[in-house]
Design an enzyme around this catalytic site. Structure first.
Site, PDB file in Angstrom:
ATOM      1  N   HIS A  51      -0.162   0.638 -13.774  1.00 48.62           N
ATOM      2  CA  HIS A  51       0.597  -0.552 -14.174  1.00 48.62           C
ATOM      3  C   HIS A  51       2.074  -0.200 -14.289  1.00 48.62           C
ATOM      4  CE1 HIS A  51       1.014  -4.567 -15.831  1.00 48.62           C
ATOM      5  NE2 HIS A  51       1.826  -4.069 -16.734  1.00 48.62           N
ATOM      6  N   GLY A  95       0.764  -1.240   0.000  1.00 48.48           N
ATOM      7  CA  GLY A  95       0.000   0.000   0.000  1.00 48.48           C
ATOM      8  C   GLY A  95       0.791   1.284   0.000  1.00 48.48           C
ATOM      9  N   SER A  96       2.017   1.266  -0.514  1.00 46.09           N
ATOM     10  CA  SER A  96       2.789   2.516  -0.525  1.00 46.09           C
ATOM     11  C   SER A  96       2.150   3.554  -1.448  1.00 46.09           C
ATOM     12  CB  SER A  96       4.236   2.258  -0.931  1.00 46.09           C
ATOM     13  OG  SER A  96       4.326   1.825  -2.280  1.00 46.09           O
ATOM     14  N   ASN A  97       1.610   3.106  -2.577  1.00 42.31           N
ATOM     15  CA  ASN A  97       0.929   4.051  -3.469  1.00 42.31           C
ATOM     16  C   ASN A  97      -0.367   4.557  -2.851  1.00 42.31           C
ATOM     17  OD1 ASN A  97       2.224   4.678  -6.080  1.00 42.31           O
ATOM     18  ND2 ASN A  97       2.337   2.452  -6.258  1.00 42.31           N
ATOM     19  N   ASN A 156      -6.396   2.335 -13.205  1.00 46.37           N
ATOM     20  CA  ASN A 156      -5.385   1.425 -12.668  1.00 46.37           C
ATOM     21  C   ASN A 156      -3.993   1.957 -12.991  1.00 46.37           C
ATOM     22  OD1 ASN A 156      -4.382  -1.115 -11.554  1.00 46.37           O
ATOM     23  ND2 ASN A 156      -3.851  -1.658 -13.653  1.00 46.37           N
ATOM     24  N   LEU A 180      -9.232  -9.138 -11.370  1.00 48.91           N
ATOM     25  CA  LEU A 180      -9.959  -8.556 -12.491  1.00 48.91           C
ATOM     26  C   LEU A 180     -11.249  -7.922 -11.985  1.00 48.91           C
ATOM     27  CD1 LEU A 180      -9.553  -8.487 -15.607  1.00 48.91           C
ATOM     28  CD2 LEU A 180     -11.107 -10.440 -15.729  1.00 48.91           C
TER      29      LEU A 180
END
Length: 200
Positions: free
Chosen positions: A112, A20-22, A110, A95
């Site tokens: 990526h 969960g750093s982002n 999202n 998904l």
């Protein structure tokens, strides 16, 4: 204006599966904005560190299982009650079901860790992506932020940022560079989307 009296005009829900750093970076970024709030963090892993990070930052943290996500409307009902302006996937590995995408068109994005359409699809996350990039001796890599559809890493691209891969690049150094790009750009792209007419 004190934080307790701020009026938040935009709401974000974050989905994450890992550390969960982002997610934490996004929460902290918008806590300082005064206009946008991460109202909850949802995870499909009960032991995911992201849930602890959210709770420490006074953000509602919720866990759900596969049945709640795919076979019932439990998660959809949570989202409908919250009515977020944007749903952000930050290291979320499942998904997304069409039932949620249909209720929130063009409101699910999202992050990526590669330059899509290269190195996307099922199983392509984290170190799996970075190692594949190195094994194939790519000259550059980077990050992609895109809308989510019913297929892995297949939605319309919103933003990409690339950098050159050095001849001495390692898995560790590549991972660090990707994380730096993610933390620098993801909140700003979210902010820009929320300010655009497509989200209103």
């Amino acid at each position: 204006m004190s934080p307790s009296k701020r009026i938040f005009s935009k709401k974000i829900v974050v989905f994450a599966s890992g550390s969960g750093s982002n997610a934490e970076n996004i929460i902290r970024y918008f806590k300082a904005s005064g206009t946008t709030e991460v109202v909850s963090v949802l995870s499909n892993k009960p032991s995911a560190r992201v849930l602890d990070r959210a709770q420490k930052l006074n953000v509602k943290a919720l866990y759900f299982d596969r049945d709640a996500f795919y076979n019932t409307n439990d998660v959809l009902n949570i989202l409908e009650d919250t009515n977020p302006d944007l749903i952000v996937l930050a290291g979320f590995l499942w998904l997304f079901p069409s039932s949620i995408l249909e209720k929130f068109p063009n409101k699910v994005i999202n992050l990526h860790p590669a330059l899509l359409p290269k190195y996307g699809g099922k199983g392509m996350f984290g170190n799996n992506v970075h190692q594949a990039v190195l094994d194939n001796k790519e000259k550059e890599t980077g990050i992609t932020i895109h809308y989510v559809n019913e297929n892995y890493d297949d939605g319309q691209i919103i933003f990409q940022k690339a950098f050159s891969i050095s001849s001495t690049e390692t898995l560790t150094s590549l991972t660090e560079k990707i994380h730096e790009l993610e933390h620098r750009h993801f909140p700003k792209v979210i902010e820009n989307l929320l300010e655009s007419s497509t989200i209103d």
